[in-house]
Design an enzyme around this catalytic site. Structure first.
Site, PDB file in Angstrom:
ATOM      1  N   HIS A 195      30.716  14.975  -2.523  1.00 36.12           N
ATOM      2  CA  HIS A 195      31.296  15.276  -3.831  1.00 36.12           C
ATOM      3  C   HIS A 195      31.015  14.113  -4.768  1.00 36.12           C
ATOM      4  CE1 HIS A 195      34.395  17.818  -1.415  1.00 36.12           C
ATOM      5  NE2 HIS A 195      33.175  18.293  -1.352  1.00 36.12           N
ATOM      6  N   GLU A 225      34.638  16.390 -10.877  1.00 36.38           N
ATOM      7  CA  GLU A 225      34.146  16.335  -9.505  1.00 36.38           C
ATOM      8  C   GLU A 225      33.191  17.498  -9.300  1.00 36.38           C
ATOM      9  OE1 GLU A 225      37.170  17.069  -6.525  1.00 36.38           O
ATOM     10  OE2 GLU A 225      35.775  16.716  -4.865  1.00 36.38           O
ATOM     11  N   ASP A 235       0.849  -1.186   0.000  1.00 36.74           N
ATOM     12  CA  ASP A 235       0.000   0.000   0.000  1.00 36.74           C
ATOM     13  C   ASP A 235       0.887   1.238   0.000  1.00 36.74           C
ATOM     14  OD1 ASP A 235      -1.681   2.060   0.463  1.00 36.74           O
ATOM     15  OD2 ASP A 235      -2.347   1.379   2.439  1.00 36.74           O
ATOM     16  N   GLU A 281      31.725  10.673  -2.599  1.00 32.88           N
ATOM     17  CA  GLU A 281      32.486  10.822  -1.350  1.00 32.88           C
ATOM     18  C   GLU A 281      31.511  11.308  -0.287  1.00 32.88           C
ATOM     19  OE1 GLU A 281      35.537  13.722  -2.009  1.00 32.88           O
ATOM     20  OE2 GLU A 281      36.685  12.436  -3.357  1.00 32.88           O
ATOM     21  N   GLU A 323      34.823  10.755   6.537  1.00 36.02           N
ATOM     22  CA  GLU A 323      34.480  10.615   5.115  1.00 36.02           C
ATOM     23  C   GLU A 323      34.670   9.174   4.682  1.00 36.02           C
ATOM     24  OE1 GLU A 323      35.994  13.545   2.370  1.00 36.02           O
ATOM     25  OE2 GLU A 323      36.456  12.010   0.874  1.00 36.02           O
ATOM     26  N   GLU A 325      30.571  12.560   3.332  1.00 34.46           N
ATOM     27  CA  GLU A 325      31.066  13.101   4.601  1.00 34.46           C
ATOM     28  C   GLU A 325      29.925  13.084   5.620  1.00 34.46           C
ATOM     29  OE1 GLU A 325      34.491  16.116   2.829  1.00 34.46           O
ATOM     30  OE2 GLU A 325      32.557  16.968   3.372  1.00 34.46           O
ATOM     31  N   ARG A 361      31.258  19.547  -6.641  1.00 36.87           N
ATOM     32  CA  ARG A 361      31.502  19.681  -5.208  1.00 36.87           C
ATOM     33  C   ARG A 361      30.318  20.230  -4.407  1.00 36.87           C
ATOM     34  NH1 ARG A 361      36.561  19.287  -3.323  1.00 36.87           N
ATOM     35  NH2 ARG A 361      36.291  20.980  -1.806  1.00 36.87           N
ATOM     36  N   GLU A 374      37.780  13.734   8.607  1.00 39.61           N
ATOM     37  CA  GLU A 374      37.706  14.978   7.839  1.00 39.61           C
ATOM     38  C   GLU A 374      38.160  16.151   8.703  1.00 39.61           C
ATOM     39  OE1 GLU A 374      37.477  16.990   5.483  1.00 39.61           O
ATOM     40  OE2 GLU A 374      37.349  15.662   3.764  1.00 39.61           O
ATOM     41  N   ARG A 414      40.045  24.055  -5.109  1.00 44.65           N
ATOM     42  CA  ARG A 414      38.907  23.414  -4.467  1.00 44.65           C
ATOM     43  C   ARG A 414      37.772  24.362  -4.083  1.00 44.65           C
ATOM     44  NH1 ARG A 414      40.032  18.160  -2.430  1.00 44.65           N
ATOM     45  NH2 ARG A 414      42.082  17.570  -3.175  1.00 44.65           N
TER      46      ARG A 414
HETATM   47  N1  GLU Z   1      33.623  19.363   3.862  1.00 49.00           N
HETATM   48  C1  GLU Z   1      33.830  20.144   2.667  1.00 49.00           C
HETATM   49  C2  GLU Z   1      32.477  20.430   1.994  1.00 49.00           C
HETATM   50  O1  GLU Z   1      31.608  20.878   2.622  1.00 49.00           O
HETATM   51  C3  GLU Z   1      34.766  19.477   1.682  1.00 49.00           C
HETATM   52  C4  GLU Z   1      36.130  19.119   2.190  1.00 49.00           C
HETATM   53  C5  GLU Z   1      36.939  18.382   1.121  1.00 49.00           C
HETATM   54  O2  GLU Z   1      37.473  19.033   0.228  1.00 49.00           O
HETATM   55  O3  GLU Z   1      36.933  17.148   1.136  1.00 49.00           O
HETATM   56  O4  GLU Z   1      32.273  20.228   0.833  1.00 49.00           O
HETATM   57 MG    MG Z   2      36.244  15.427   1.915  1.00 48.42          MG
END
Ligand code: GLU
Ligand code: MG
Length: 442
Positions: free
Chosen positions: A243, A331, A52, A130, A194, A132, A333, A187, A314
């Site tokens: 990520h 990647e 259901d 990835e 992570e 976290e 992010r 992390e 990054r």
């Molecule tokens: N914790 C970070 C975020 O909020 C990323 C850190 C990393 O580069 O792995 O995306």
């Molecule tokens: Mg990370």
């Protein structure tokens, strides 16, 4: 590896499995399950199990509430934390209508549609996520807190890393369930961890993210800890991202690699980046679906804030990690682990493919720290900001027909309705910050 219904039946007999959980997720990414005794398994594998659906978020109206679960035999896994005798296993299911048509509100189906679109262009999609998360203590009553005594930082080794035992047990449980972990580490923030999943096809990758979250919570509880995938549980330290590493394959070859291309990237990779940047405001509502998600997307915490790409830096939304050849990948992010991974992967894939279809050239890469540029410098380079809050993200979603079409009418409508209500409720709250700022002064 288990691939057929026959394999499942054989394993169930060998391993003394007593109960099977038939799992699926709702639109918001919450795992649901229907438990069946092993005597019902043959019927389940013949796609004869009905349930259901009317009580499940974004599922059906009362008048058409019967839904059919079709287990995917390749997702069979035993729960390693349950006893070996009378063991418990799970199968992830696709959701169908009793008439045999796929249910439009099934997130797995939304991702399958996006993957079909990739296949028509000749591509298959590989993803590695990835994840976290934070491990917090529980109160004496068992409620999650935001307390961590762990003072470890990025890549630190014990004995300061109190969550290390829990994290290792999570990785072991995943391995026993057939899920390979590429790496796991502490992390940046205290209590933050992570786990990186190995590359696989996009549907398996989404199944694995869902499983990882549920396994992490279960194992953390055994250590008297709480695992949370809330994007920004603590003010003033890094939040948790998810990520997404992604490559396209064509005829078994990495379609993002071209040794002659700029930065070793193919034209397809560049167009894919163009698509990811063009649709970023709109898919953010899906990749970052909570009010809290936007507390993470602020300058200074390694999370992206602006729509740009880079080869190394990054601080950008899209980064190209250094590997080339078969390891060439992009990647993204911005996503956070509170998203529904099926829907998130679907919108990311369709955004990138749209770049390929429409030949969207990306702007030049930005190799400076975006947090350190002035607003005027960013404006002169045409760099936009990601939505600053859930309301802005929902407005952007409403203005992007491709992302809406990717979700399909049913998911789009339910998602928007649920998220607008969430925003309105949040927006009418009076926070401690406001009281501290305004109560005495005005
Ligand atoms: N914790 C970070 C975020 O909020 C990323 C850190 C990393 O580069 O792995 O995306
Ligand atoms: Mg990370």
């Amino acid at each position: 590896m288990v691939t057929t219904a026959k394999d499942v039946l054989q394993l169930v007999a060998e391993r003394n499995v007593r109960f099977i959980r038939l799992q699926f997720t709702d639109i918001l990414g919450v795992v649901k399950n229907v438990a069946i005794p092993v005597s019902e398994l043959e019927r389940a594998l013949a796609n004869e199990i009905m349930f259901d659906g009317s009580s499940i978020e974004g599922f059906t109206r009362i008048e058409e509430s019967d839904m059919n679960l079709r287990p995917d035999p390749s997702t069979f896994a035993l729960f390693p934390w349950r006893p070996r005798e009378n063991a418990v296993a799970r199968l992830i299911c696709d959701v169908y209508h009793p008439d045999g048509s796929p249910f439009a509100g099934d997130p797995r189906h939304v991702l399958r549609r996006a993957l079909n679109e990739a296949a028509t262009l000749g591509f298959s999609v590989q993803i590695g996520a990835e994840c976290e998360f934070f491990l917090f203590h529980r109160s004496p009553e068992g409620k999650p807190t935001t307390v961590t005594h762990d003072e470890a930082g990025y890549f630190d080794l014990g004995p300061v890393d109190l969550g290390e035992d829990a994290r290792r047990d999570i990785v072991i449980a995943l391995a026993e369930m057939g899920i390979q972990v590429e790496a796991s580490h502490h992390e940046v923030a205290p209590g933050q961890h992570e786990i990186d999943l190995k590359y696989s096809d996009a549907l398996t990758a989404a199944d694995q993210v869902v499983t990882l979250k549920f396994v992490a919570r279960t194992i953390a509880r055994q250590h008297d800890l709480h695992a949370t995938f809330m994007p920004k549980p603590l003010f003033g330290v890094n939040g948790s991202g998810m990520h997404v590493h992604l490559s396209l394959l064509r005829g078994g070859q990495n379609a993002f690699f071209d040794p002659q291309g700029p930065h070793g990237l193919s034209q397809a990779a560049l167009y894919f980046i163009g698509g990811l940047l063009a649709h970023a405001p709109a898919y953010t509502a899906v990749t970052n679906p909570l009010v809290n998600s936007y507390k993470r997307l602020v300058p200074g915490y390694e999370a992206p804030v602006h729509v740009a790409w880079s080869v190394q830096n990054r601080s950008t939304l899209v980064r190209v990690p250094v590997q080339r050849g078969a390891g060439t990948r992009l990647e993204l992010r911005s996503p956070d682990p509170s998203c529904n991974p099926y829907l998130a992967f679907a919108v990311i894939i369709r955004a990138g493919l749209d770049g390929i279809r429409r030949r969207i050239e990306p702007p030049p890469p930005v190799d400076r720290n975006l947090y350190e540029m002035t607003a005027a410098e960013r404006a002169s380079l045409g760099i936009r900001r990601l939505p600053a809050n859930l309301a802005e993200a929902l407005a952007a979603l409403e203005n992007d027909p491709l992302i809406a079409e990717t979700l399909g009418e049913h998911v789009y409508t339910h998602f928007l309705d649920a998220k607008r209500i969430e925003w309105e409720i949040y927006n009418s709250q009076v926070s401690n910050w406001e009281l501290d700022q305004y109560l005495g002064t005005f």
